[in-house]
Design an enzyme around this catalytic site. Structure first.
Site, PDB file in Angstrom:
ATOM      1  N   ASN A  10       0.808  -1.235   0.000  1.00 61.20           N
ATOM      2  CA  ASN A  10       0.000   0.000   0.000  1.00 61.20           C
ATOM      3  C   ASN A  10       0.840   1.284   0.000  1.00 61.20           C
ATOM      4  O   ASN A  10       0.471   2.278  -0.613  1.00 61.20           O
ATOM      5  CB  ASN A  10      -0.994  -0.012   1.164  1.00 61.20           C
ATOM      6  CG  ASN A  10      -0.326  -0.041   2.506  1.00 61.20           C
ATOM      7  OD1 ASN A  10       0.718  -0.646   2.669  1.00 61.20           O
ATOM      8  ND2 ASN A  10      -0.909   0.624   3.473  1.00 61.20           N
ATOM      9  N   GLY A  55       2.125  -6.012   7.369  1.00 60.24           N
ATOM     10  CA  GLY A  55       1.190  -6.655   6.449  1.00 60.24           C
ATOM     11  C   GLY A  55      -0.086  -7.021   7.171  1.00 60.24           C
ATOM     12  O   GLY A  55      -0.410  -6.459   8.226  1.00 60.24           O
ATOM     13  N   THR A  98      -3.040  -9.123   9.283  1.00 58.55           N
ATOM     14  CA  THR A  98      -3.026  -9.816  10.584  1.00 58.55           C
ATOM     15  C   THR A  98      -2.910 -11.328  10.414  1.00 58.55           C
ATOM     16  O   THR A  98      -2.195 -11.990  11.173  1.00 58.55           O
ATOM     17  CB  THR A  98      -4.282  -9.421  11.388  1.00 58.55           C
ATOM     18  OG1 THR A  98      -4.126  -8.036  11.739  1.00 58.55           O
ATOM     19  CG2 THR A  98      -4.453 -10.239  12.646  1.00 58.55           C
ATOM     20  N   THR A 123      -1.427 -12.994   7.997  1.00 59.02           N
ATOM     21  CA  THR A 123      -0.036 -13.328   7.636  1.00 59.02           C
ATOM     22  C   THR A 123       0.852 -13.186   8.874  1.00 59.02           C
ATOM     23  O   THR A 123       1.728 -14.027   9.115  1.00 59.02           O
ATOM     24  CB  THR A 123       0.497 -12.392   6.525  1.00 59.02           C
ATOM     25  OG1 THR A 123      -0.502 -12.217   5.545  1.00 59.02           O
ATOM     26  CG2 THR A 123       1.749 -12.932   5.877  1.00 59.02           C
ATOM     27  N   GLU A 168       3.717  -5.294  12.394  1.00 60.29           N
ATOM     28  CA  GLU A 168       2.796  -4.155  12.212  1.00 60.29           C
ATOM     29  C   GLU A 168       1.678  -4.652  11.315  1.00 60.29           C
ATOM     30  O   GLU A 168       1.901  -4.870  10.122  1.00 60.29           O
ATOM     31  CB  GLU A 168       3.529  -2.974  11.564  1.00 60.29           C
ATOM     32  CG  GLU A 168       4.691  -2.430  12.375  1.00 60.29           C
ATOM     33  CD  GLU A 168       4.261  -1.836  13.704  1.00 60.29           C
ATOM     34  OE1 GLU A 168       3.081  -1.462  13.851  1.00 60.29           O
ATOM     35  OE2 GLU A 168       5.100  -1.749  14.607  1.00 60.29           O
ATOM     36  N   CYS A 184      -3.239   1.591   6.344  1.00 63.23           N
ATOM     37  CA  CYS A 184      -3.654   0.869   7.551  1.00 63.23           C
ATOM     38  C   CYS A 184      -4.246   1.812   8.596  1.00 63.23           C
ATOM     39  O   CYS A 184      -4.944   1.379   9.501  1.00 63.23           O
ATOM     40  CB  CYS A 184      -2.451   0.121   8.124  1.00 63.23           C
ATOM     41  SG  CYS A 184      -1.029   1.206   8.350  1.00 63.23           S
ATOM     42  N   GLU A 206       7.564   0.516  16.151  1.00 64.67           N
ATOM     43  CA  GLU A 206       8.620   1.029  15.279  1.00 64.67           C
ATOM     44  C   GLU A 206       8.746   2.520  15.527  1.00 64.67           C
ATOM     45  O   GLU A 206       8.060   3.083  16.351  1.00 64.67           O
ATOM     46  CB  GLU A 206       8.255   0.745  13.809  1.00 64.67           C
ATOM     47  CG  GLU A 206       8.163  -0.743  13.514  1.00 64.67           C
ATOM     48  CD  GLU A 206       7.946  -1.041  12.044  1.00 64.67           C
ATOM     49  OE1 GLU A 206       7.450  -0.169  11.315  1.00 64.67           O
ATOM     50  OE2 GLU A 206       8.274  -2.160  11.638  1.00 64.67           O
TER      51      GLU A 206
HETATM   52  P1  NDP Z   1       0.125  -9.351   3.325  1.00 62.68           P
HETATM   53  O1  NDP Z   1       0.140  -9.820   4.721  1.00 62.68           O
HETATM   54  O2  NDP Z   1      -0.609 -10.160   2.331  1.00 62.68           O
HETATM   55  O3  NDP Z   1       1.594  -9.188   2.752  1.00 62.68           O
HETATM   56  C1  NDP Z   1       2.581  -8.387   3.365  1.00 62.68           C
HETATM   57  C2  NDP Z   1       3.951  -8.851   2.903  1.00 62.68           C
HETATM   58  O4  NDP Z   1       4.174 -10.165   3.398  1.00 62.68           O
HETATM   59  C3  NDP Z   1       4.091  -8.961   1.382  1.00 62.68           C
HETATM   60  O5  NDP Z   1       5.410  -8.672   1.018  1.00 62.68           O
HETATM   61  C4  NDP Z   1       3.765 -10.411   1.146  1.00 62.68           C
HETATM   62  O6  NDP Z   1       4.276 -10.863  -0.080  1.00 62.68           O
HETATM   63  C5  NDP Z   1       4.447 -11.045   2.328  1.00 62.68           C
HETATM   64  N1  NDP Z   1       3.944 -12.366   2.714  1.00 62.68           N
HETATM   65  C6  NDP Z   1       2.743 -12.927   2.459  1.00 62.68           C
HETATM   66  N2  NDP Z   1       2.684 -14.174   2.995  1.00 62.68           N
HETATM   67  C7  NDP Z   1       3.875 -14.389   3.604  1.00 62.68           C
HETATM   68  C8  NDP Z   1       4.428 -15.476   4.345  1.00 62.68           C
HETATM   69  N3  NDP Z   1       3.746 -16.592   4.561  1.00 62.68           N
HETATM   70  N4  NDP Z   1       5.677 -15.350   4.837  1.00 62.68           N
HETATM   71  C9  NDP Z   1       6.380 -14.220   4.649  1.00 62.68           C
HETATM   72  N5  NDP Z   1       5.923 -13.165   3.946  1.00 62.68           N
HETATM   73  C10 NDP Z   1       4.678 -13.240   3.436  1.00 62.68           C
HETATM   74  O7  NDP Z   1      -0.419  -7.855   3.365  1.00 62.68           O
HETATM   75  P2  NDP Z   1      -0.740  -6.898   2.145  1.00 62.68           P
HETATM   76  O8  NDP Z   1       0.468  -6.768   1.287  1.00 62.68           O
HETATM   77  O9  NDP Z   1      -2.026  -7.329   1.534  1.00 62.68           O
HETATM   78  O10 NDP Z   1      -0.909  -5.490   2.889  1.00 62.68           O
HETATM   79  C11 NDP Z   1      -2.089  -5.044   3.427  1.00 62.68           C
HETATM   80  C12 NDP Z   1      -2.131  -5.269   4.930  1.00 62.68           C
HETATM   81  O11 NDP Z   1      -1.038  -4.611   5.538  1.00 62.68           O
HETATM   82  C13 NDP Z   1      -3.370  -4.672   5.561  1.00 62.68           C
HETATM   83  O12 NDP Z   1      -3.888  -5.594   6.494  1.00 62.68           O
HETATM   84  C14 NDP Z   1      -2.862  -3.438   6.259  1.00 62.68           C
HETATM   85  O13 NDP Z   1      -3.635  -3.031   7.352  1.00 62.68           O
HETATM   86  C15 NDP Z   1      -1.502  -3.889   6.680  1.00 62.68           C
HETATM   87  N6  NDP Z   1      -0.648  -2.740   6.934  1.00 62.68           N
HETATM   88  C16 NDP Z   1      -0.291  -2.461   8.229  1.00 62.68           C
HETATM   89  C17 NDP Z   1       0.467  -1.343   8.524  1.00 62.68           C
HETATM   90  C18 NDP Z   1       0.896  -1.041   9.918  1.00 62.68           C
HETATM   91  O14 NDP Z   1       1.788  -0.202  10.086  1.00 62.68           O
HETATM   92  N7  NDP Z   1       0.329  -1.661  10.925  1.00 62.68           N
HETATM   93  C19 NDP Z   1       0.886  -0.412   7.464  1.00 62.68           C
HETATM   94  C20 NDP Z   1       0.465  -0.807   6.142  1.00 62.68           C
HETATM   95  C21 NDP Z   1      -0.287  -1.933   5.894  1.00 62.68           C
HETATM   96  P3  NDP Z   1       3.329 -10.847  -1.398  1.00 62.68           P
HETATM   97  O15 NDP Z   1       2.775  -9.498  -1.547  1.00 62.68           O
HETATM   98  O16 NDP Z   1       4.260 -11.202  -2.460  1.00 62.68           O
HETATM   99  O17 NDP Z   1       2.271 -11.880  -1.132  1.00 62.68           O
END
Ligand code: NDP
Length: 483
Positions: A153, A229, A231, A233, A251, A285, A464
């Site tokens: 995002n 990413g 929750t 994951t 996060e 997020c 962080e």
């Molecule tokens: P995901 O959890 O799908 O992915 C996040 C990252 O993790 C990506 O690089 C993804 O790769 C990778 N990933 C996925 N599965 C695995 C695994 N099993 N092991 C290791 N890495 C993995 O999230 P999104 O990319 O869809 O992002 C959106 C989410 O992030 C929302 O829930 C949002 O709220 C949260 N977010 C939280 C923030 C915070 O500061 N708390 C800030 C911004 C977003 P790939 O994309 O290649 O699948």
């Protein structure tokens, strides 16, 4: 710094193809078409990245603060000098308006490197004096090779937010950006080469989360993981990493309340609320997706929000009049629309938006959706409990502080909250009781990089930002000297 059709991994200081030779399609969300290819990396690529990082660690960790400061500043300079190329790449990859990439994503990315390059010069540790007997001091040392994984995002913004403190504190990094938005991480790799970052200090492995990302989590010698990413994951990562005793910073998702009291500055609140609802298509997020409004101003608010939402211009990310670009992917757009269908099943009325925007020419197959405002839902229904992460807000009236706090705190998440009121006592009372890692009063997304950042409950573990990040990426060791 032109963008490439074939993105490469960045391992041991050079741009290399994945070991398998296989690539994944990279879509432009505004056109719905493949425009470049991403390495489909696997465990062998992560292993090579780890080995390069391990080789680089002894020298980098002892290179001295000033050397690390200079290189990270140079990296920041290169990003700043190439802001336009980075911004264009970010907007093509993610669908967000170029105005946002130029004013938020890329400036914040070079600021992250500058912030941690200078923060490390001022970082100090504690000492504990035992009168007449001994002095203890805390020796803070880099951890070793660490993993950084970030979402789509705010691609370079969040990638650099993790990498910068990890490198500044003397660690070497194996990092993976989201497979959906890899292009600015690829440009960052080129910038690292230009900046003279020693080979192996930062390694960027592209590919799928469950494959390349999972290999970083599973690697027995990668000692700490900083992950942003979803929750679910985060939960999987914690299950895998905890028995290996890895240090974890997670996060995760949010479902943030925006609480509007009748005594707020109405105009200021409306401007802030439109931003917190629909910035980046609601794909931040920290967006406030559940809006609770004190009853005396509910009808006025509703009318104004619907009017302003209908005015928002959805379309070409490169047009100067665009407010909202494309959603990041077809599957994400379908997910957002499925929540709108659910909202209706749960008794909600869609007051505006929620339908795909008919586009012409090159944008005909892009993922454009009109921002939606929904009312009439119970606070505990799924639409109000689950993260949608799109241009959708729900609105509801409330009568008392106690009632709105119950609604606000009813979700599993606890990332951020916004409160609008002119009554300073009420603002502080409510802030104290909100279950959220970040509370904004009469503002939204006003960020000071020195502050702790992170969520409570299912929104994450750890913090962080500022000293918290420097502490996370260092191992504290107590040294006791008797005299
Ligand atoms: P995901 O959890 O799908 O992915 C996040 C990252 O993790 C990506 O690089 C993804 O790769 C990778 N990933 C996925 N599965 C695995 C695994 N099993 N092991 C290791 N890495 C993995 O999230 P999104 O990319 O869809 O992002 C959106 C989410 O992030 C929302 O829930 C949002 O709220 C949260 N977010 C939280 C923030 C915070 O500061 N708390 C800030 C911004 C977003 P790939 O994309 O290649 O699948």
């Amino acid at each position: 710094m032109p963008t490439d059709k074939y993105i490469k991994n960045y391992i041991d200081g050079t741009l290399v193809p994945p070991g398998s030779g296989k690539y994944l399609d990279n879509y432009n969300p505004s056109t719905g078409k493949v425009y470049s290819y991403i390495p489909d990396s696997a465990a062998d690529d992560v292993q090579k990245a780890y080995e390069a990082a391990e080789r680089a660690f002894p020298e980098w960790s002892k290179s001295g603060l000033r050397k690390r400061f200079r290189i990270l500043q140079r990296l920041a300079d290169i990003i700043e000098q190439n802001l336009e190329e980075f911004a264009r790449a970010e907007s093509i990859d993610s669908g967000k308006p170029i105005s946002m990439s130029r004013s938020v994503d890329i400036p914040r990315s070079h600021q992250n490197f500058r912030f941690f390059a200078t923060a490390i010069l001022h970082f100090s540790s504690e000492s504990h004096h035992m009168e007449g007997r001994a002095i203890n001091f805390t020796l803070r040392q880099p951890i070793g090779v660490v993993g950084c994984i970030s979402p789509w995002n705010l691609p370079l913004y969040l990638f650099s937010w993790k990498i910068a403190p990890a490198l500044a504190t003397g660690n070497c990094v194996v990092a993976k950006p989201s497979e959906m938005t890899p292009m600015t991480a690829h440009l960052l790799a080129k910038a690292c080469i230009e900046a003279g970052l020693p080979p192996g200090v930062l390694n960027i492995v592209h590919g799928l989360g469950p494959k390349a990302g999972q290999a970083i989590i599973d690697h027995p010698k990668i000692k700490a993981i900083s992950f942003t990413g979803g929750t679910s994951t985060g939960k999987q990562i914690a299950q895998k990493a905890a028995p290996m005793f890895k240090k974890l910073s997670l996060e995760l998702g949010g479902k943030n309340p925006n609480i509007i009291f009748a005594d707020c500055d109405f105009d200021q609140m409306m401007v802030g609320t439109l931003r917190s609802s629909f910035s980046n298509n609601g794909q931040i997020c920290l967006c406030g997706s559940r809006i609770y409004v004190e009853r005396p101003i509910y009808e006025k608010f509703k009318e104004e929000l619907v009017k302003r939402t209908q005015f928002l211009k959805v379309g070409d990310p490169f047009s100067s009049v665009t407010d909202l670009g494309a959603l990041v992917s077809k599957s994400h757009m379908e997910k957002v629309m499925s929540y709108l269908a659910l909202a209706e099943v749960e008794g909600g009325s869609i007051l505006c938006g929620g339908e795909p925007v008919p586009m012409k020419g090159e944008f005909e197959e892009g993922y454009f959706l009109r921002p939606a405002v929904v009312e009439g839902l119970a606070y505990d229904c799924r639409t109000n409990q689950e993260e949608i992460f799109g241009p959708v807000v729900t609105i509801a009236p409330f009568d008392t502080e106690e009632e709105v706090l119950k609604y606000a705190n009813s979700v599993q998440y606890g990332l951020s909250a916004t409160v609008w009121t002119q009554d300073i006592s009420k603002a502080n009372r409510v802030a104290e009781k909100l279950e959220a890692g970040v509370v904004w009063i009469n503002c939204w997304l006003l960020r000071d990089l020195r502050t702790p950042f992170g969520g409570m409950k299912s929104s994450g573990v750890g913090r962080e930002g500022g000293l918290e990040a420097l502490r996370f990426f260092t191992e504290p060791k107590n040294v006791c000297i008797k005299y």
